[in-house]
Design a protein around this motif. Structure first.
Motif, PDB file in Angstrom:
ATOM      1  N   PRO A 153      21.525  -0.008  24.029  1.00 34.98           N
ATOM      2  CA  PRO A 153      21.096   1.374  24.277  1.00 34.98           C
ATOM      3  C   PRO A 153      21.703   2.055  25.497  1.00 34.98           C
ATOM      4  O   PRO A 153      21.518   3.252  25.667  1.00 34.98           O
ATOM      5  CB  PRO A 153      19.573   1.228  24.455  1.00 34.98           C
ATOM      6  CG  PRO A 153      19.367  -0.161  24.921  1.00 34.98           C
ATOM      7  CD  PRO A 153      20.441  -0.981  24.283  1.00 34.98           C
ATOM      8  N   ASP A 154      22.438   1.329  26.359  1.00 34.21           N
ATOM      9  CA  ASP A 154      22.925   1.950  27.597  1.00 34.21           C
ATOM     10  C   ASP A 154      24.357   2.465  27.481  1.00 34.21           C
ATOM     11  O   ASP A 154      25.038   2.655  28.478  1.00 34.21           O
ATOM     12  CB  ASP A 154      22.812   0.963  28.765  1.00 34.21           C
ATOM     13  CG  ASP A 154      23.674  -0.283  28.553  1.00 34.21           C
ATOM     14  OD1 ASP A 154      24.230  -0.433  27.451  1.00 34.21           O
ATOM     15  OD2 ASP A 154      23.766  -1.105  29.493  1.00 34.21           O
ATOM     16  N   ARG A 155      24.827   2.697  26.280  1.00 31.11           N
ATOM     17  CA  ARG A 155      26.184   3.200  26.105  1.00 31.11           C
ATOM     18  C   ARG A 155      26.230   4.178  24.941  1.00 31.11           C
ATOM     19  O   ARG A 155      25.423   4.105  24.018  1.00 31.11           O
ATOM     20  CB  ARG A 155      27.165   2.046  25.858  1.00 31.11           C
ATOM     21  CG  ARG A 155      26.917   1.314  24.560  1.00 31.11           C
ATOM     22  CD  ARG A 155      27.882   0.148  24.365  1.00 31.11           C
ATOM     23  NE  ARG A 155      27.637  -0.928  25.312  1.00 31.11           N
ATOM     24  CZ  ARG A 155      28.258  -2.095  25.267  1.00 31.11           C
ATOM     25  NH1 ARG A 155      29.152  -2.330  24.330  1.00 31.11           N
ATOM     26  NH2 ARG A 155      27.975  -3.035  26.146  1.00 31.11           N
ATOM     27  N   ASP A 156      27.203   5.106  24.979  1.00 26.20           N
ATOM     28  CA  ASP A 156      27.431   6.019  23.863  1.00 26.20           C
ATOM     29  C   ASP A 156      28.295   5.305  22.835  1.00 26.20           C
ATOM     30  O   ASP A 156      29.292   4.659  23.185  1.00 26.20           O
ATOM     31  CB  ASP A 156      28.139   7.291  24.330  1.00 26.20           C
ATOM     32  CG  ASP A 156      27.281   8.114  25.284  1.00 26.20           C
ATOM     33  OD1 ASP A 156      26.045   8.031  25.159  1.00 26.20           O
ATOM     34  OD2 ASP A 156      27.833   8.811  26.146  1.00 26.20           O
ATOM     35  N   VAL A 157      27.948   5.440  21.572  1.00 24.96           N
ATOM     36  CA  VAL A 157      28.636   4.692  20.520  1.00 24.96           C
ATOM     37  C   VAL A 157      28.976   5.612  19.354  1.00 24.96           C
ATOM     38  O   VAL A 157      28.158   6.444  18.951  1.00 24.96           O
ATOM     39  CB  VAL A 157      27.759   3.526  20.001  1.00 24.96           C
ATOM     40  CG1 VAL A 157      28.404   2.859  18.798  1.00 24.96           C
ATOM     41  CG2 VAL A 157      27.523   2.513  21.105  1.00 24.96           C
ATOM     42  N   TRP A 158      30.195   5.480  18.844  1.00 22.63           N
ATOM     43  CA  TRP A 158      30.602   6.098  17.577  1.00 22.63           C
ATOM     44  C   TRP A 158      30.848   4.951  16.608  1.00 22.63           C
ATOM     45  O   TRP A 158      31.738   4.133  16.827  1.00 22.63           O
ATOM     46  CB  TRP A 158      31.855   6.949  17.740  1.00 22.63           C
ATOM     47  CG  TRP A 158      32.307   7.588  16.457  1.00 22.63           C
ATOM     48  CD1 TRP A 158      32.982   6.987  15.447  1.00 22.63           C
ATOM     49  CD2 TRP A 158      32.108   8.944  16.044  1.00 22.63           C
ATOM     50  NE1 TRP A 158      33.223   7.875  14.424  1.00 22.63           N
ATOM     51  CE2 TRP A 158      32.698   9.091  14.754  1.00 22.63           C
ATOM     52  CE3 TRP A 158      31.500  10.052  16.623  1.00 22.63           C
ATOM     53  CZ2 TRP A 158      32.687  10.303  14.067  1.00 22.63           C
ATOM     54  CZ3 TRP A 158      31.503  11.244  15.923  1.00 22.63           C
ATOM     55  CH2 TRP A 158      32.087  11.362  14.669  1.00 22.63           C
ATOM     56  N   LEU A 159      30.054   4.874  15.540  1.00 26.79           N
ATOM     57  CA  LEU A 159      30.150   3.764  14.598  1.00 26.79           C
ATOM     58  C   LEU A 159      30.833   4.225  13.323  1.00 26.79           C
ATOM     59  O   LEU A 159      30.391   5.172  12.669  1.00 26.79           O
ATOM     60  CB  LEU A 159      28.742   3.240  14.268  1.00 26.79           C
ATOM     61  CG  LEU A 159      28.659   2.111  13.237  1.00 26.79           C
ATOM     62  CD1 LEU A 159      29.365   0.871  13.756  1.00 26.79           C
ATOM     63  CD2 LEU A 159      27.202   1.804  12.904  1.00 26.79           C
ATOM     64  N   SER A 160      31.917   3.565  12.962  1.00 30.62           N
ATOM     65  CA  SER A 160      32.641   3.876  11.733  1.00 30.62           C
ATOM     66  C   SER A 160      32.714   2.620  10.878  1.00 30.62           C
ATOM     67  O   SER A 160      33.172   1.571  11.336  1.00 30.62           O
ATOM     68  CB  SER A 160      34.058   4.373  12.050  1.00 30.62           C
ATOM     69  OG  SER A 160      34.791   4.611  10.865  1.00 30.62           O
ATOM     70  N   ILE A 175      20.132  11.157  21.507  1.00 29.55           N
ATOM     71  CA  ILE A 175      20.445  11.784  20.223  1.00 29.55           C
ATOM     72  C   ILE A 175      21.236  10.792  19.381  1.00 29.55           C
ATOM     73  O   ILE A 175      22.237  10.235  19.847  1.00 29.55           O
ATOM     74  CB  ILE A 175      21.273  13.067  20.401  1.00 29.55           C
ATOM     75  CG1 ILE A 175      20.531  14.068  21.300  1.00 29.55           C
ATOM     76  CG2 ILE A 175      21.566  13.717  19.052  1.00 29.55           C
ATOM     77  CD1 ILE A 175      21.343  15.294  21.650  1.00 29.55           C
ATOM     78  N   LEU A 176      20.783  10.575  18.154  1.00 29.50           N
ATOM     79  CA  LEU A 176      21.497   9.710  17.209  1.00 29.50           C
ATOM     80  C   LEU A 176      21.820  10.541  15.975  1.00 29.50           C
ATOM     81  O   LEU A 176      20.975  11.289  15.480  1.00 29.50           O
ATOM     82  CB  LEU A 176      20.638   8.497  16.832  1.00 29.50           C
ATOM     83  CG  LEU A 176      20.222   7.583  17.994  1.00 29.50           C
ATOM     84  CD1 LEU A 176      18.848   7.986  18.508  1.00 29.50           C
ATOM     85  CD2 LEU A 176      20.228   6.122  17.568  1.00 29.50           C
ATOM     86  N   ILE A 177      23.035  10.404  15.477  1.00 27.99           N
ATOM     87  CA  ILE A 177      23.487  11.231  14.348  1.00 27.99           C
ATOM     88  C   ILE A 177      23.973  10.330  13.227  1.00 27.99           C
ATOM     89  O   ILE A 177      24.916   9.540  13.411  1.00 27.99           O
ATOM     90  CB  ILE A 177      24.621  12.183  14.771  1.00 27.99           C
ATOM     91  CG1 ILE A 177      24.160  13.044  15.953  1.00 27.99           C
ATOM     92  CG2 ILE A 177      25.040  13.075  13.605  1.00 27.99           C
ATOM     93  CD1 ILE A 177      25.267  13.858  16.560  1.00 27.99           C
ATOM     94  N   ASP A 178      23.351  10.445  12.085  1.00 22.38           N
ATOM     95  CA  ASP A 178      23.762   9.692  10.896  1.00 22.38           C
ATOM     96  C   ASP A 178      24.807  10.503  10.141  1.00 22.38           C
ATOM     97  O   ASP A 178      24.735  11.738  10.086  1.00 22.38           O
ATOM     98  CB  ASP A 178      22.533   9.450  10.014  1.00 22.38           C
ATOM     99  CG  ASP A 178      22.824   8.482   8.875  1.00 22.38           C
ATOM    100  OD1 ASP A 178      23.787   7.695   8.994  1.00 22.38           O
ATOM    101  OD2 ASP A 178      22.089   8.515   7.877  1.00 22.38           O
ATOM    102  N   GLU A 212      26.307  19.398  20.961  1.00 26.61           N
ATOM    103  CA  GLU A 212      26.928  19.486  22.282  1.00 26.61           C
ATOM    104  C   GLU A 212      26.022  20.219  23.265  1.00 26.61           C
ATOM    105  O   GLU A 212      25.885  19.817  24.431  1.00 26.61           O
ATOM    106  CB  GLU A 212      28.276  20.196  22.168  1.00 26.61           C
ATOM    107  CG  GLU A 212      29.346  19.365  21.466  1.00 26.61           C
ATOM    108  CD  GLU A 212      30.598  20.170  21.164  1.00 26.61           C
ATOM    109  OE1 GLU A 212      30.595  21.396  21.433  1.00 26.61           O
ATOM    110  OE2 GLU A 212      31.575  19.585  20.653  1.00 26.61           O
ATOM    111  N   ALA A 213      25.396  21.310  22.792  1.00 33.53           N
ATOM    112  CA  ALA A 213      24.493  22.052  23.669  1.00 33.53           C
ATOM    113  C   ALA A 213      23.297  21.197  24.079  1.00 33.53           C
ATOM    114  O   ALA A 213      22.845  21.242  25.227  1.00 33.53           O
ATOM    115  CB  ALA A 213      24.022  23.326  22.975  1.00 33.53           C
ATOM    116  N   LEU A 214      22.793  20.403  23.158  1.00 38.21           N
ATOM    117  CA  LEU A 214      21.643  19.534  23.454  1.00 38.21           C
ATOM    118  C   LEU A 214      22.005  18.425  24.428  1.00 38.21           C
ATOM    119  O   LEU A 214      21.177  17.984  25.231  1.00 38.21           O
ATOM    120  CB  LEU A 214      21.104  18.911  22.160  1.00 38.21           C
ATOM    121  CG  LEU A 214      20.432  19.856  21.159  1.00 38.21           C
ATOM    122  CD1 LEU A 214      20.118  19.114  19.870  1.00 38.21           C
ATOM    123  CD2 LEU A 214      19.151  20.441  21.755  1.00 38.21           C
ATOM    124  N   SER A 215      23.245  17.953  24.355  1.00 37.11           N
ATOM    125  CA  SER A 215      23.643  16.782  25.143  1.00 37.11           C
ATOM    126  C   SER A 215      24.386  17.127  26.416  1.00 37.11           C
ATOM    127  O   SER A 215      24.684  16.233  27.215  1.00 37.11           O
ATOM    128  CB  SER A 215      24.509  15.845  24.288  1.00 37.11           C
ATOM    129  OG  SER A 215      25.675  16.510  23.838  1.00 37.11           O
TER     130      SER A 215
END
Length: 439
Positions: A22-29, A408-411, A425-428
């Motif tokens: 949880p302590d890092r930003d992740v882009w999962l592909s 924020i998590l985005i599926d 982007e505005a939220l983050s």
């Protein structure tokens, strides 16, 4: 929620474990069926297990309502099971997602279900982007220029609005003498059919702002159409074809050499294909540029098959020596690229009036919608983006939200369009700057 026995969480790969930290930003592909939803659900749970993180601090945006429901059910059922799960079973689940398996970690895990139930709104914020925007606008209706208690129109009402907008566009065009609108719609109907035109116009509404900006007039429409098709030239497609068939552009020497090779190969043969081909090439070279365009199919047929593939080396049809093959490949490549250009440029000239028509239709739809005081799903996105990024109220609205949303998590992030990303982007933004950085 049921506390009936559940299957243990499957162990994760090293990459999946890294993705839920949880302590890092992740882009999962990853490909379909490889466990992305499992990883996203595990990441939500890992966040909930962090000290100081409350369920209302999380926002999980999904692409569809079905995906939101599936994820919420998956998380809630797991948390409900943990309340009374045996210590060993609970520890195995926590270990599977890389969480703390100490007594304190297990104690926190057993409390999560109650914390979720007690959260404002009665649960986790797992929703579609449209649902989030509706919730946001409902919280700040006056700031967004909406009436309190507004509801977006449903699909049936949207279809009726589109039908009325098209009818009013045709009537207005007839009344104002804009015959080109009606002509364009008729031409589009011949190509796409009635349903195809309606589908196209609905897509134009979704891109109304871009069309308004990029299509100022018919010339601007043609420039945009050519840009879309990867073309850049002045004048008409017909004029450009004439220019590209001029002696200053074509390789006369190569074509003459190919004609000579076919002549030599075909001499003395009954019904000689080589001599016929040589004659066609020489006749085409003796034409002016306009005539060459008119007879383009003749020269194209000398070096391509019926299916459009290059005709380079074929026993009984062409000379078989390697020098001929090299030149024939060069000729076929040039001719095929010229044919592709002509088709693409002609398509762009048909697309341009369709873009201009799409622009005026989008404006008609928007005008009718606003006149009736209606809000559709596209409005939810655009108004939410404006609320978070424009005007003096934007910072205050974002400040109020920043006190609620820390993660924020985005599926299905690849399906999130530009306007929706502006909201994210505005939220983050405050996650990475000012007093909110790192919190």
């Amino acid at each position: 929620m049921s506390n009936s026995p559940q299957k243990p969480l499957p162990p994760m790969t090293d990459a999946q474990v890294a993705a839920v930290v949880p302590d890092r930003d992740v882009w999962l592909s990853a490909s379909a069926g490889s466990g992305k939803t499992q990883v996203l659900s595990a990441r939500v749970i890992r966040l909930l297990l962090e000290p100081g993180v409350r369920p209302e601090n999380l926002l999980c945006l999904t692409f569809t309502k079905a995906a939101a429901a599936e994820m919420a059910d998956r998380i809630n059922h797991r948390l409900a099971y943990w309340v009374q799960a045996k210590g060993g079973d609970l520890g195995a689940d926590l270990q599977a997602i890389g969480a703390d398996i100490s007594p304190d970690g297990k104690a926190r895990a057993r409390k999560l279900f109650a914390q979720v139930l007690d959260a404002p709104g009665g649960g986790l914020q797992i929703m579609t982007i449209h649902s989030f925007c509706q919730s946001l606008l409902s919280s700040f209706p006056e700031e967004a220029g909406l009436l309190p208690g507004f509801e977006p129109i449903d699909d049936r009402a949207v279809a009726e609005l589109h039908s009325d907008a098209l009818s009013e566009l045709v009537q207005a065009a007839d009344r104002d003498g804009r015959d080109w609108v009606i002509t364009n719609l008729q031409d589009m109907s011949l190509l796409l059919g009635e349903d195809g035109v309606r589908h196209y116009l609905r897509r134009c509404v979704a891109q109304g702002d871009a069309l308004e900006r990029l299509v100022p007039d018919d010339k601007g429409a043609l420039v945009l159409a050519r840009r879309i098709m990867g073309l850049e030239f002045e004048g008409t497609a017909a004029d450009e074809m004439v220019r590209r068939c001029d002696d200053a552009v074509i390789d006369r020497q190569m074509l003459s050499q190919l004609a000579d090779m076919n002549d030599v190969w075909g001499k003395g043969k009954a019904d000689s294909r080589g001599c016929k081909r040589a004659c066609i090439i020489r006749n085409w070279l003796n034409l002016d540029s306009n005539q060459r365009v008119e007879r383009f199919a003749d020269i194209l047929g000398c070096f391509t098959k019926v299916d459009g593939d290059p005709l380079v080396s074929s026993r009984g049809y062409t000379p078989l020596d390697s020098e001929y093959a090299v030149l024939a490949i060069e000729a076929s490549d040039w001719l095929i690229s010229l044919k592709t250009f002509r088709n693409t440029a002609e398509y762009a000239e048909r697309l341009a009036p369709a873009l201009l028509t799409g622009k005026v239709y989008a404006a008609q739809y928007r005008e009718l919608k606003h006149a009736r005081g209606l809000v559709d799903f596209d409005d939810l996105i655009s108004r939410a983006a404006d609320l978070l990024s424009k005007g003096g109220m934007a910072e205050w609205v974002r400040y109020k939200l920043d006190r609620k949303i820390d993660h924020i998590l985005i599926d299905e992030a690849q399906d999130t369009n530009e306007a929706q990303w502006k909201i994210v982007e505005a939220l983050s933004d405050d996650f990475y700057s000012g007093a909110g950085a790192g919190n």
